[in-house]
Design a protein around this motif. Structure first.
Motif, PDB file in Angstrom:
ATOM      1  N   ASP A  21      10.935  14.803   3.745  1.00 38.84           N
ATOM      2  CA  ASP A  21      12.323  15.574   3.919  1.00 38.84           C
ATOM      3  C   ASP A  21      11.530  16.955   4.320  1.00 38.84           C
ATOM      4  N   ILE A  22      11.835  17.165   5.731  1.00 37.71           N
ATOM      5  CA  ILE A  22      11.870  18.616   7.027  1.00 37.71           C
ATOM      6  C   ILE A  22      11.987  20.109   6.225  1.00 37.71           C
ATOM      7  N   THR A  23      12.828  19.587   4.997  1.00 37.02           N
ATOM      8  CA  THR A  23      13.425  21.106   4.356  1.00 37.02           C
ATOM      9  C   THR A  23      11.914  22.079   3.624  1.00 37.02           C
ATOM     10  N   GLN A  24      10.926  20.489   3.318  1.00 40.11           N
ATOM     11  CA  GLN A  24      10.244  21.332   1.850  1.00 40.11           C
ATOM     12  C   GLN A  24       8.647  20.588   2.498  1.00 40.11           C
ATOM     13  N   ILE A  25       8.181  21.069   3.285  1.00 43.14           N
ATOM     14  CA  ILE A  25       6.952  21.503   4.463  1.00 43.14           C
ATOM     15  C   ILE A  25       6.178  22.512   3.481  1.00 43.14           C
ATOM     16  N   GLY A  57       1.412  28.031   9.427  1.00 42.99           N
ATOM     17  CA  GLY A  57       0.761  27.782  10.963  1.00 42.99           C
ATOM     18  C   GLY A  57      -0.085  26.497  10.825  1.00 42.99           C
ATOM     19  N   LYS A  58       0.311  25.381   9.871  1.00 41.70           N
ATOM     20  CA  LYS A  58      -0.571  24.293  10.402  1.00 41.70           C
ATOM     21  C   LYS A  58       1.285  23.356  10.946  1.00 41.70           C
ATOM     22  N   SER A  59       1.335  22.604  11.604  1.00 37.47           N
ATOM     23  CA  SER A  59       2.296  21.856  12.358  1.00 37.47           C
ATOM     24  C   SER A  59       2.357  20.330  11.403  1.00 37.47           C
ATOM     25  N   SER A  60       3.842  20.191  11.096  1.00 40.52           N
ATOM     26  CA  SER A  60       3.638  19.241  10.519  1.00 40.52           C
ATOM     27  C   SER A  60       3.864  17.736  10.849  1.00 40.52           C
ATOM     28  N   GLY A  61       2.943  17.253  11.233  1.00 39.81           N
ATOM     29  CA  GLY A  61       3.076  15.854  11.913  1.00 39.81           C
ATOM     30  C   GLY A  61       3.914  14.368  12.227  1.00 39.81           C
ATOM     31  N   LEU A  62       5.200  14.828  10.709  1.00 40.76           N
ATOM     32  CA  LEU A  62       6.782  14.322  10.223  1.00 40.76           C
ATOM     33  C   LEU A  62       7.170  15.062  11.466  1.00 40.76           C
ATOM     34  N   LYS A  63       7.748  16.008  12.072  1.00 36.14           N
ATOM     35  CA  LYS A  63       8.435  16.833  12.896  1.00 36.14           C
ATOM     36  C   LYS A  63       7.733  16.464  13.934  1.00 36.14           C
ATOM     37  N   GLN A  64       6.505  16.698  14.136  1.00 36.13           N
ATOM     38  CA  GLN A  64       6.146  15.604  15.558  1.00 36.13           C
ATOM     39  C   GLN A  64       6.103  14.063  16.472  1.00 36.13           C
ATOM     40  N   ALA A  65       5.983  13.533  14.828  1.00 35.31           N
ATOM     41  CA  ALA A  65       5.925  11.386  15.230  1.00 35.31           C
ATOM     42  C   ALA A  65       7.535  12.023  15.322  1.00 35.31           C
ATOM     43  N   LEU A  99       3.932   5.449   3.327  1.00 41.40           N
ATOM     44  CA  LEU A  99       3.956   7.182   3.635  1.00 41.40           C
ATOM     45  C   LEU A  99       4.747   7.661   2.933  1.00 41.40           C
ATOM     46  N   ASP A 100       4.427   8.565   1.722  1.00 46.33           N
ATOM     47  CA  ASP A 100       5.559   9.169   1.102  1.00 46.33           C
ATOM     48  C   ASP A 100       5.025  10.702   1.251  1.00 46.33           C
ATOM     49  N   GLU A 101       6.469  11.936   1.408  1.00 45.48           N
ATOM     50  CA  GLU A 101       5.500  12.734   1.530  1.00 45.48           C
ATOM     51  C   GLU A 101       5.459  13.230   2.894  1.00 45.48           C
ATOM     52  N   SER A 102       5.873  12.610   3.669  1.00 45.71           N
ATOM     53  CA  SER A 102       5.252  12.464   4.837  1.00 45.71           C
ATOM     54  C   SER A 102       5.107  13.489   5.785  1.00 45.71           C
ATOM     55  N   GLN A 103       6.160  14.694   5.428  1.00 46.62           N
ATOM     56  CA  GLN A 103       5.986  16.063   5.732  1.00 46.62           C
ATOM     57  C   GLN A 103       4.876  16.927   6.062  1.00 46.62           C
ATOM     58  N   ASN A 104       3.927  16.822   4.485  1.00 46.07           N
ATOM     59  CA  ASN A 104       3.242  17.400   4.716  1.00 46.07           C
ATOM     60  C   ASN A 104       1.838  16.720   5.023  1.00 46.07           C
ATOM     61  N   THR A 105       2.028  15.868   6.073  1.00 46.29           N
ATOM     62  CA  THR A 105       1.121  15.232   7.415  1.00 46.29           C
ATOM     63  C   THR A 105       0.524  16.454   7.912  1.00 46.29           C
ATOM     64  N   THR A 106      -1.033  16.448   8.305  1.00 47.11           N
ATOM     65  CA  THR A 106      -0.438  17.457   9.621  1.00 47.11           C
ATOM     66  C   THR A 106      -0.234  15.840  10.720  1.00 47.11           C
ATOM     67  N   ILE A 124       0.296  -1.454  -0.455  1.00 46.15           N
ATOM     68  CA  ILE A 124       0.006   0.182   0.353  1.00 46.15           C
ATOM     69  C   ILE A 124       1.227   0.919  -0.419  1.00 46.15           C
ATOM     70  N   LEU A 125       0.837   2.016  -1.300  1.00 39.19           N
ATOM     71  CA  LEU A 125       1.516   3.151  -1.178  1.00 39.19           C
ATOM     72  C   LEU A 125       0.674   4.191  -0.973  1.00 39.19           C
ATOM     73  N   THR A 126       1.157   5.274   0.043  1.00 32.59           N
ATOM     74  CA  THR A 126       0.088   6.630   0.508  1.00 32.59           C
ATOM     75  C   THR A 126       0.951   8.048   0.806  1.00 32.59           C
ATOM     76  N   ARG A 127       0.290   8.850   0.481  1.00 26.88           N
ATOM     77  CA  ARG A 127       0.698  10.290   0.306  1.00 26.88           C
ATOM     78  C   ARG A 127      -0.025  11.368   0.723  1.00 26.88           C
ATOM     79  N   PRO A 128      -0.080  12.547   1.018  1.00 33.29           N
ATOM     80  CA  PRO A 128      -1.046  12.994   0.828  1.00 33.29           C
ATOM     81  C   PRO A 128      -1.002  13.701   0.254  1.00 33.29           C
ATOM     82  N   ALA A 129      -2.722  14.528  -0.497  1.00 33.52           N
ATOM     83  CA  ALA A 129      -2.190  15.360  -1.197  1.00 33.52           C
ATOM     84  C   ALA A 129      -2.300  16.467  -1.159  1.00 33.52           C
TER      85      ALA A 129
END
Length: 323
Positions: A263-267, A272-280, A234-241, A162-167
């Motif tokens: 990639d936490i440098t390309q959010i 105002g929205k926090s990255s779910g990756l950085k928090q995780a 889960l790809d591009e996870s820096q763009n998850t909430t 299963i491959l997924t990423r946030p749109a």
């Protein structure tokens, strides 16, 4: 020149690969080590004023000769990476990478880790249930994760991928794209399709999609599911909430493995929205069975300019923080 060492190669093709087209590799080596390289049939003569630099360069040439024997050419990135590792006295760390193969594509291309960072990433995926791969573009985060997923499927360690990423938009709006919902989200999933096409071939990929053994979907489709016997990426996870990341991590079922790349440098999240990756990374990285591998510009396997661009941005970001 006070110091001189000769390295002998098995054939002229190996020498040609070490020197590169138009001596491009030889010129780079000479500049980095402060030496002069001379090609005499099967002999590469290394000379320079600094004995230690000549010794290190000889080690590098021997390593490149071994590598050149196993491939048709030496890529710029391969040579640059070997040079940097040699100058740091870490050349022995990459000598064992060459022989390890993750999988073979339908065209017969072996998929391998090309750097120490990538090798550690692959090992972390093998050894852990959940693995985070964090690093800049071009470091093979998604590509290697897909290779590991295909290998697990072929070995019947899992029943599906299963491959997924946030749109999340990066400058464009979903509504401006033509077509129905599937047409709108496909561009966001294209890197996953591309990796799968290479690993399985177009026909093989389509067969797996029709059978349901491979599923590619936006992250929103994961809510409410429990994923057993699956390899989930889960790809591009820096763009998850943070809420999306928690939702994804709690989808994991029995006999499943998950890889989260980002990639936490390309959010691209709105201000105002926090990255779910950085928090995780702060919350779950110490849990047994979860690994975090940080890849750097040293692990970039795209054009050598990509490495330089990433390093330039890193320097710029650091200077902004200091000012």
């Amino acid at each position: 020149m006070a110091n001189e060492i000769s390295v002998f190669c098995d054939n002229t093709d190996v020498v040609a690969r070490i020197f590169g087209v138009g001596d491009i590799h030889a010129n780079t080596i000479e500049k980095e080590f402060g030496v002069i390289l001379v090609n005499r049939d099967l002999e590469i003569k290394i000379s320079g004023n600094d004995g230690e630099s000549v010794q290190k360069c000889a080690q590098l040439i021997r390593h490149l000769a071994r590598t050149a024997e196993m491939c048709e050419n030496l890529a710029d990135q391969t040579v640059s990476y070997a040079i940097s590792m040699c100058l740091e006295g870490r050349l022995d760390e990459i000598t064992e990478i060459n022989g390890e193969c993750i999988c073979i594509t339908p065209k017969g291309k072996p998929i391998k880790a090309k750097t120490v960072g990538q090798k550690n990433y692959v090992k972390a995926i093998e050894d852990n249930t959940i693995s985070f791969g964090v690093g800049p573009a071009g470091t093979g985060k998604t590509y290697l994760a897909v290779a590991m997923a295909v290998t697990a499927l072929r070995r019947r360690e899992v029943n599906r991928i299963i491959l997924t990423r946030p749109a999340v938009e990066a400058g464009e709006k979903l509504g401006f794209l033509p077509g129905d919902l599937q047409n709108k989200i496909d561009p966001y999933l294209r890197p996953l399709y591309d990796a799968m096409y290479e690993m399985l071939g177009m026909e093989g990929f389509q067969r797996h999609m029709e059978k349901g053994t491979i599923e590619i979907a936006p992250l929103a489709y994961m809510r409410g599911r429990t994923l057993d016997d699956s390899f989930i990426i889960l790809d591009e996870s820096q763009n998850t909430t943070p809420e999306q990341m928690k939702m994804f991590l709690t989808r994991l079922g029995f006999n499943s493995k998950a890889v989260i790349t980002g990639d936490i440098t390309q959010i691209d999240l709105p201000d105002g929205k926090s990255s779910g990756l950085k928090q995780a990374l702060k919350i779950v990285s110490d849990i047994p069975g979860i690994s975090v591998t940080y890849l750097t510009s040293r692990d970039v396997v795209r054009h050598s300019l990509v490495t330089k661009i990433i390093e330039a941005y890193d320097r710029y970001d650091k200077s902004k923080k200091q000012s």
